[in-house]
Each structure stands twice: as structure tokens, then as C-alpha cells.
Motif scaffolding. Structure first.
Motif, PDB file in Angstrom:
ATOM      1  N   GLN A   1       0.846  -1.190   0.000  1.00 27.38           N
ATOM      2  CA  GLN A   1       0.000   0.000   0.000  1.00 27.38           C
ATOM      3  C   GLN A   1       0.881   1.240   0.000  1.00 27.38           C
ATOM      4  N   ALA A   2       0.700   2.112  -0.996  1.00 24.70           N
ATOM      5  CA  ALA A   2       1.546   3.299  -1.102  1.00 24.70           C
ATOM      6  C   ALA A   2       0.757   4.596  -1.003  1.00 24.70           C
ATOM      7  N   VAL A   3      -0.517   4.581  -1.404  1.00 25.15           N
ATOM      8  CA  VAL A   3      -1.322   5.803  -1.455  1.00 25.15           C
ATOM      9  C   VAL A   3      -2.382   5.780  -0.353  1.00 25.15           C
ATOM     10  N   TYR A   4      -2.479   6.903   0.386  1.00 21.93           N
ATOM     11  CA  TYR A   4      -3.434   6.989   1.495  1.00 21.93           C
ATOM     12  C   TYR A   4      -4.302   8.239   1.331  1.00 21.93           C
ATOM     13  N   PRO A   5      -5.587   8.153   1.720  1.00 21.02           N
ATOM     14  CA  PRO A   5      -6.483   9.319   1.616  1.00 21.02           C
ATOM     15  C   PRO A   5      -6.144  10.375   2.661  1.00 21.02           C
ATOM     16  N   LEU A   6      -6.386  11.640   2.298  1.00 17.68           N
ATOM     17  CA  LEU A   6      -6.124  12.747   3.225  1.00 17.68           C
ATOM     18  C   LEU A   6      -7.409  13.438   3.683  1.00 17.68           C
ATOM     19  N   ASP A   7      -8.567  12.927   3.256  1.00 22.66           N
ATOM     20  CA  ASP A   7      -9.816  13.453   3.798  1.00 22.66           C
ATOM     21  C   ASP A   7     -10.261  12.556   4.945  1.00 22.66           C
ATOM     22  N   TYR A   8     -10.940  13.134   5.919  1.00 24.63           N
ATOM     23  CA  TYR A   8     -11.290  12.372   7.122  1.00 24.63           C
ATOM     24  C   TYR A   8     -12.186  11.184   6.808  1.00 24.63           C
ATOM     25  N   ALA A   9     -13.207  11.382   5.993  1.00 26.12           N
ATOM     26  CA  ALA A   9     -14.143  10.298   5.685  1.00 26.12           C
ATOM     27  C   ALA A   9     -13.422   9.154   4.980  1.00 26.12           C
TER      28      ALA A   9
END
Length: 701
Positions: free
Chosen positions: A621-629
Motif C-alpha cells: 500500500q503506497a497511497v493513502y487518503p487525506l480526507d477524514y471520511a
């Protein structure tokens, strides 16, 4: 080999006789250091390499990666500017020049100064966690930031992600406290977001405080080490204090007070642990949690160690047996006290071999279990403890209790003394070859057990995993080649099949170089190991006879994953007589088949294999979300998957683990040792690998 290196050393001396002090002493010392190291590497390393443009490129890439692994300080503009040195490093090291290092450090410090401003400025304002955007975490999947503006944007995302993680944790904790009725004060979203940012700010305040303590000399040592690492991952430069720490790890003993210290973010040095039986333990006043304020040698003025680097403070506290050190400490109740401690030999008990007896409802024999954390040896004292002597003693204790089978656990054993390996294999076989060792030139020579006695002739199992390396692999390979015992473990051992030796650079400085020393030491690879069947343990390691699933089997672990690893090859085998009392081979197929059937029906092993796939997926896993939801959804899925694998290890029914009476006498009355022993026994009772190895031995007469 030793003779050849000594001849090379003579050459070094003649090349580096000093005739003038026209250079600044510090600069001259660094020039001498790099010249000595390079000539030592070229004359003594197993795999000599040309110091040319290709060498320059390797040093350039490796050092810059080490300097800024996460790509948070250098920009692409910096890298392009530094590329003017891309093919110059080979010339620089030959003359003792550090132009590339100086230029890179200047740009690194500029990037760090910018980063300090970025994090303080960015964390001043709340983040918008409704905005949908992503961050790439894996630095190998990132290019350097294009310029300073792009670098600032990278820091914004890093800081937003780290704040998001803390904010999410705080909101989860508050919801849990609400449900339990334990919440003292409910915080608003805005209050928690601000608190999360403050935590991130403090973390970076502490990080840069530690970085600011690094001197140019510290960074230069890292550069010199990176140069050495391009020869192979186990070749490196050791500053004087690092070599001392290495010797302590190898011997399992040091002269000092016997306390483990940690550096706190607020600048204080805290006592983390008192070593049982040590000088501090016997003196009784120094306790875990105490803060060390000052250090004084006997008859000297105290030196303030608050905000001092930990390694510098430790250097002051350590000392020769019989000498006194006085520590001014702040106790947990806020009082201040001066504690005098007479230094003594500190034995690091957790590094030493220990044994117990295993039994199960499904077998009718007691099996001995020996845990060996490393192949330790005190090279500076003939009276010091060695792993060979300690394992031999544990075997005698087990035999006295009627044990007919033994499990030798080498999991996570990173190696150590080569002679101890040879002697230890000799405990289980009649005299014969154990390992072949080859230098850069000449024919390989064979290290042989010459003692015809067999201390233990019962059934033997050797446990290994991906972190069993070097000396552990030699022992496992020899036992496997002789057919003396069954090797049980993960898909392969680590794959470190090389021999290193230390060269003290101070030995090559002539007498009129006062002030140049100490220079430290170079650990360099001088030889390779080969099994008695001719194959190298390098890269491939040892493949167990019976493989058990584990959580890390799909991850990249081992020598083959390291940069500039030396290749696998093979040489001629040597003659040896396989073990025939009784022969293992006729029983191995049945033991393997039975083990596979048990593993298939064992819910713990099935969970471990599932967990291995999960960990591999997480690693990729390399990409992570930056919005809370988005992050909340991602975390819920992650937690749901992880819940299946919590508390995997539980006490195994019908599995009995008992201390040897003699071992109990040795720790009787020592509360710390008794507690550690209870925890060790409990860990064994929950270990499915030990239990399965016990069952495997049940199929081998």
C-alpha cells in the motif's frame, strides 16, 4: 589471510607518513581517515572493485538516499546541482577530498532549515479534512520535489497526514470513552484538530532538536560509512564509540554501572532499566524512571548532562571495573540525590543460552529446549563466557534430567563467533568438517571439529527463521548436510554467507601524528562461507527440511534484498561421513507429511498464513487518503482485517514447560530474574512453532 592484510598495512603506513601540519588538524584527520579506509578496502576486501566512475555513481546514489530517505529535504534542483560530482567521488577519495560531502551537507542543511519553517508555518492553521486528496507514503515511489515550492507542498501533505492520524485516534478514543462512561471532558472537533496539530508540532520540535545535535563529524562518518557499504552491506566504517558498542554486543558484557539509558525529548537522560545483578542493582539506589542531571568521576567536579547527547553521557558513565562514578539524579518524587556507584562487569543475561524441558500429552518423552539468542564470545578475555561453553553446559543439565531429544532454537539469531559455531556443531557429531571458508585468493580452507566425542547423540531439531543469519546458517547447514538433525522454520534463513573482520585504523598512523587518533575502525568482508556440500550460504541461506508458515513469509526480508549484496556461488564439496546413528533421511519424509497435516488442521497456523497475505498487501500500500471520511473508511477496513489476527498466540492445551531444577536455583531469590523467567516460560507455552517442532521430533527416533 591475516598475513596478506599485514603486508597491505605496511604499504598503507608508507603511503601515509605525515611530513607537515600545513592543513588544519581536523581536515587532515579526515583526509587520513578516507585514504586509510580506501586502501584498506582495496587491499583487504574479498571482492575488490575498481574505484572509478561506476563506483562514484554507487556512492552518490547510496549516500544521498541515506541522507534523505523520505525525500523531504533535497529537491530535484539540489540533486541536479550535486550531479556535477557524480563521477568525481572516486578521484576525491583517492586524495582525501570531501568536496561532494561538503556540498551535499550544505544543501541538506538548507533543506532542513526550510523544513523547520514549513512545519511551523503550516501547523499554525487548521487543515481542511473535507477536501479529497491523497498522499504517497512510500519514498521509493516518489521523485524528489521539483523545487522549494513543491517541497513545501510535500511537507503540507506529510503534516496533514500525520495530523489526520492523530485526530482520528483522538476521536476514536473519545467515542470509546463516551460508551464506557469514562470521559472527563468532551472536546469539540476543532479542539481535537488543534491538539492533533500541536502533537505533530512537538514531534518535529523534538526531531529537529535531535538532528541539531549532529555535528559535521557525525554526518561525515555517515558519508564514510556509505562509501564502505558500496563494497557490500556488511562492510562499514565504525567511529571509535560505535566499535566499543559492537564489542559489548558480541561479548554480552561491559564494564559500567548496569543501567539502560534513554534520551528524552525534553533533553533529560532517563534510566530505563536496571540490569539484574549489575553494580547499580546491587547498590540499590538508582531506579528506573530516575533522571540523570550530572555525572562526576571520583574526585572531579560534576558535569551537567541535561541536553547532552546520549552517547556522550554514556561515555562518561561507563568505565573500568572498580572505579567510582557519582550520578546526580532527580527521583520520581522530585527530590535530587547524589548516588555513588562502583563500576563492575555487567553481564547482559538476555543474550545468553538458556534451557528448559518440554512435554506434551501426545508424546511420551521429555524434550530439551535450548534458546540461543546469538553466538557470543568475549574476544578480549580467555575467561569470558562463550556460546559454545554455555550450550554445552545446558546440554549436560538436560541430560542429567533424562532428556533424549533436543530442540536448538536459533530463530532471530543474527550470528556471531565463527569458532563457537564449529565447536558447537562438534557437540552433535564426531570429528569432521563443519564449514569451508574462502578468501579472495587461494584455495578455501576447512574449519573442522577435531574432537571425536559426541556430547549429545539423541534426536536433534534446529529452529530457524528469516532472521537467522551468518553463524546460525552455518550451524543449520552443517547439521542438515550431515543429516544429523531436522531443520525446521520459515522458507529460508537470512542468507548472510560472508566473514568480516575489523581493522583498527589507528594501527596505521605513525608516531608523529599526535592528535590524529582515534580514527575508528573498518569492518570489511574478507571471506565467504561455503557449506561442506560446496554451496554458499550467501543470498540463498538455508532451506529448512520442514517449512512452517509465518506472518512474514511474503515480505522482502534477507540478504538478497540489501543493496550491493555479494553473489551466490559454489565450490567443490569436501568429504564427510553422514550421521548414521540412526540415519535421519528414512524418517524425514514421514515427519514432513505428518507436520503438513497438523499445520493444515491448526487454526493458529492458518491464521498466520492469512496474516502473511494481509501484511504483504499492507506493505504494498503506497497511497493513502487525506480526507477524514476516506481515511476513516480505510482504517475501519484495516482494523476489521487486523481483528482476525489479534491474540493469535494462546496457551497450547497439553503443552507442559518446566524449568530445570539447577536453573531455578540460579535465579532463586532474585525477583527480577524470577519474573523474566515466568514470562519466558509463558511465551514458550504459547509458541506454536516450538510445539510443532516438538511433534516433529516425536516422528524421529
Amino acid at each position: 589471510m591475516k598475513k596478506r592484510i599485514l603486508l597491505s598495512s605496511s604499504l598503507l603506513i608508507s603511503l601515509l607518513v605525515v611530513s607537515s601540519y600545513s592543513l588544519n588538524l581536523v581536515d587532515f584527520k579526515d583526509e587520513v581517515l578516507i585514504k586509510l579506509m580506501m586502501r584498506g578496502l582495496n587491499s583487504g576486501h574479498y571482492q575488490a572493485q575498481d574505484v572509478d566512475d561506476a563506483f562514484s555513481e554507487e556512492v552518490f546514489d547510496l549516500y544521498l538516499k541515506r541522507m534523505d530517505y523520505n525525500k523531504r529535504y533535497f529537491t530535484q534542483e539540489d540533486i541536479e546541482a550535486l550531479k556535477t560530482y557524480h563521477h568525481d567521488i572516486d578521484n576525491e577519495v583517492q586524495v582525501g577530498n570531501y568536496e561532494f560531502f561538503d556540498a551535499s551537507l550544505e544543501r541538506l542543511r538548507k533543506g532542513m532549515t526550510l523544513a523547520k519553517g514549513y512545519y511551523k508555518e503550516i501547523l499554525d492553521a487548521p487543515f481542511d479534512f473535507d477536501k479529497k486528496e491523497e498522499i504517497v507514503i512510500d519514498p521509493d515511489k516518489l521523485d524528489y520535489a521539483a523545487d522549494d515550492m513543491d517541497l513545501r507542498e510535500r511537507w503540507r501533505k506529510i503534516l496533514k497526514y500525520q495530523t489526520l492520524v492523530r485526530l482520528h485516534n483522538m476521536m476514536e478514543d473519545q467515542e470509546e470513552a463516551k460508551e464506557k462512561g469514562t470521559m472527563e471532558k468532551e472536546l469539540t472537533y476543532a479542539e481535537m484538530e488543534a491538539k492533533a496539530r500541536e502533537k505533530v508540532r512537538k514531534n518535529y520540535d523534538d526531531t529537529f532538536k535531535r538532528i541539531d545535535k549532529l555535528t559535521t563529524k557525525d554526518w561525515r562518518n555517515r558519508y564514510v560509512d556509505a562509501i564502505a557499504n558500496t563494497f557490500d552491506p556488511h562492510t562499514g566504517y565504525f567511529p571509535p564509540k560505535d566499535k566499543e558498542n559492537f564489542d559489548i554486543q558480541m561479548s554480552g558484557r561491559l564494564e559500567g554501572i548496569g543501567a539502560t539509558l534513554v534520551e528524552q525529548a525534553d533533553g533529560y537522560i532517563k534510566v530505563d532499566r536496571i540490569v539484574p545483578g549489575s553494580a547499580s542493582y546491587r547498590q540499590g539506589e538508582l531506579k528506573a524512571g530516575d533522571l540523570i542531571l550530572k555525572v562526576a568521576q571520583a574526585g572531579a567536579e560534576p558535569v551537567d548532562v541535561v541536553d547532552m547527547r546520549l552517547d556522550e553521557a554514556v561515555k562518561m558513565i561507563r568505565g573500568k571495573k572498580g572505579t567510582e562514578v557519582r550520578l546526580t539524579v532527580k527521583k520520581l518524587d522530585g527530590t535530587t540525590k547524589v548516588i555513588p556507584i562502583v563500576r563492575d562487569i555487567v553481564e547482559l543475561e538476555e543474550t545468553y543460552a538458556k534451557s528448559t524441558i518440554l512435554d506434551t500429552d501426545e508424546t511420551d518423552q521429555k524434550v530439551g529446549y535450548i534458546k540461543l539468542p546469538k553466538f557470543y564470545s568475549n574476544f578480549n578475555s580467555s575467561d569470558g563466557r562463550t556460546s559454545f561453553k554455555d550450550v554445552a553446559r545446558e546440554i549436560e543439565k538436560l541430560k542429567a534430567e533424562g532428556v533424549e531429544k533436543i530442540i536448538l532454537d536459533l530463530r532471530n539469531n543474527g550470528g556471531g563467533s565463527l569458532q563457537d559455531v564449529v565447536d558447537m556443531v562438534g557437540l552433535f557429531i564426531p570429528q569432521g568438517p563443519v564449514v569451508q571458508v574462502k578468501s579472495r585468493t587461494g584455495r578455501p580452507y576447512v574449519l573442522t571439529d577435531r574432537d571425536p566425542r559426541v556430547q549429545f547423540d539423541g534426536s536433534l531439531a534446529v529452529m530457524v527463521n528469516q532472521y537467522s543469519a551468518s553463524a546460525s546458517e552455518i550451524l543449520a547447514a552443517a547439521i542438515q548436510d550431515y543429516g544429523r538433525g531436522v531443520i525446521v522454520g520459515s522458507t529460508s534463513t537470512f542468507g548472510k554467507g560472508t566473514v568480516q573482520r575489523f581493522i583498527n585504523l589507528d594501527n596505521f598512523v605513525v608516531d608523529n601524528n599526535d592528535g590524529i587518533t582515534p580514527l575508528g575502525a573498518v569492518k570489511l568482508t574478507t571471506q565467504k562461507f561455503y557449506r561442506i556440500n560446496g554451496g554458499a550460504t550467501q543470498l540463498k541461506g538455508v532451506t529448512p527440511d520442514i517449512i512452517l508458515p509465518d506472518s512474514y513469509q511474503f515480505l522482502d526480508i534477507g540478504e538478497r534484498e540489501q543493496e550491493y549484496s555479494m553473489p551466490w556461488d559454489e565450490i567443490r564439496p569436501v568429504k564427510y561421513d553422514a550421521w548414521m546413528e540412526p540415519a535421519l533421511k528414512p524418517f524425514l519424509s514421514k515427519a514432513r507429511k505428518n507436520s503438513q497435516a497438523r499445520v493444515k488442521d491448526n487454526s493458529t497456523f492458518q491464521l498466520l498464513e492469512e496474516n502473511a497475505h494481509r501484511l504483504k498487501s499492507q506493505r504494498d500500500q503506497a497511497v493513502y487518503p487525506l480526507d477524514y471520511a476516506g481515511y476513516d473508511s480505510f482504517q475501519k477496513k484495516t482494523e476489521e482485517a487486523a481483528d482476525r489476527f489479534r491474540d493469535v498466540f494462546k496457551e497450547i492445551n497439553g503443552f507442559d514447560v518446566a524449568n530445570l531444577p539447577q536453573s531455578l536455583k540460579e535465579i532463586e531469590g532474585d525477583e527480577v530474574k524470577e519474573k523474566a523467567n515466568e514470562e519466558w516460560i509463558e511465551d514458550i507455552k504459547q509458541d506454536p512453532y516450538i510445539y510443532e517442532t516438538l511433534m516433529i521430533l516425536n516422528d524421529i527416533p
